[in-house]
Design an enzyme around this catalytic site. Sequence first.
Site, short mmCIF file in Angstrom:
data_model
loop_
_atom_site.label_atom_id
_atom_site.label_comp_id
_atom_site.label_asym_id
_atom_site.label_seq_id
_atom_site.Cartn_x
_atom_site.Cartn_y
_atom_site.Cartn_z
N LYS A 165 1.03 -1.12 -0.08
CA LYS A 165 -0.02 -0.08 0.13
C LYS A 165 0.72 1.15 -0.01
CE LYS A 165 -4.02 -2.20 2.50
NZ LYS A 165 -5.01 -1.86 3.48
N PHE A 193 -15.33 4.11 7.01
CA PHE A 193 -13.94 4.19 6.63
C PHE A 193 -13.71 4.46 5.20
CE2 PHE A 193 -13.87 -0.08 7.97
CZ PHE A 193 -13.48 -0.78 6.78
N ARG A 240 -2.00 -14.37 4.78
CA ARG A 240 -2.83 -13.83 5.83
C ARG A 240 -2.04 -13.77 7.18
NH1 ARG A 240 -7.27 -11.45 4.72
NH2 ARG A 240 -8.27 -11.32 6.62
N THR A 249 -5.48 -7.26 10.70
CA THR A 249 -5.49 -6.07 9.97
C THR A 249 -5.16 -4.64 11.05
OG1 THR A 249 -7.51 -6.99 9.17
CG2 THR A 249 -7.48 -4.33 9.04
N ARG A 299 2.58 -6.45 9.18
CA ARG A 299 1.90 -5.51 10.00
C ARG A 299 2.55 -5.04 11.13
NH1 ARG A 299 -3.89 -7.53 7.73
NH2 ARG A 299 -4.02 -6.21 5.78
N ASN A 320 -1.88 0.28 6.93
CA ASN A 320 -1.56 -1.18 7.47
C ASN A 320 -0.76 -1.64 6.27
OD1 ASN A 320 -3.49 -1.81 5.69
ND2 ASN A 320 -4.67 -3.04 7.20
N HIS A 324 -2.45 -5.38 1.78
CA HIS A 324 -3.72 -5.90 1.55
C HIS A 324 -3.28 -7.33 1.16
CE1 HIS A 324 -7.73 -7.03 0.18
NE2 HIS A 324 -7.15 -7.80 -0.86
P1 CMP Z 1 -7.36 -4.46 3.90
O1 CMP Z 1 -6.77 -5.78 4.00
O2 CMP Z 1 -6.66 -3.66 2.53
O3 CMP Z 1 -9.02 -4.27 3.76
C1 CMP Z 1 -9.77 -3.24 4.00
C2 CMP Z 1 -9.07 -2.20 4.58
O4 CMP Z 1 -9.82 -1.10 5.38
C3 CMP Z 1 -8.17 -2.67 5.51
O5 CMP Z 1 -7.03 -3.48 5.05
C4 CMP Z 1 -7.84 -1.26 6.37
O6 CMP Z 1 -6.60 -0.89 5.92
C5 CMP Z 1 -8.75 -0.29 6.14
N1 CMP Z 1 -9.61 -0.05 7.31
C6 CMP Z 1 -9.67 1.03 7.94
N2 CMP Z 1 -10.30 1.34 8.86
C7 CMP Z 1 -10.82 -0.05 9.15
C8 CMP Z 1 -11.55 -0.81 10.10
N3 CMP Z 1 -12.02 0.12 11.15
N4 CMP Z 1 -11.72 -1.97 10.15
C9 CMP Z 1 -11.14 -2.83 8.95
N5 CMP Z 1 -10.39 -2.20 8.27
C10 CMP Z 1 -10.24 -0.93 8.12
#
Ligand code: CMP
Length: 139
Positions: free
Chosen positions: A10, A58, A86, A92, A103, A113, A116
Amino acid sequence: MTERTFSIIKPDATRRNLTGKINAVIEEAGLRIVAQRRVKLTDAQAKKFYEVHAERPFYGELVEQMTAEPVVVQVLEGDNAVLKYREVMGATNPDNADEGTIRKLFALSIGENSVHGSDSLENAGIEIAQFFKDEEIVG
Ligand code: CMP
């Protein structure tokens, strides 16, 4: 079972020049990078990719962050690649991520983060097809 999964490095990570360090963790875990491209996502691409989160509070910020700087889109291949990646990424929210995960090592926050990864084999197929043609994936 050999699987393929989809990975994005990212903007928070490309901005800090962490592509190589992140890919070192991925490769150390036994996953092979079988397709790779650096790209600046358009607003439309990011919105489509994260469509499932469209109703989440978000979503706007997520699309903004994902289009702010280039990303690196990749296909990873290996035994149980979806689950393995994963595990390699960690939770996450980096506050909940295990030691040694990408992460835990590099993420700044739940929004920024660093990486993805697909959450299922089915979604991996859908996400890979959004960015790569079959002939661009060389195992
Ligand atoms: P990703 O795995 O790319 O999938 C969705 C993305 O939304 C997640 O990683 C985070 O970077 C972003 N995100 C921001 N806020 C939240 C939240 N509260 N819960 C989950 N994902 C979030």
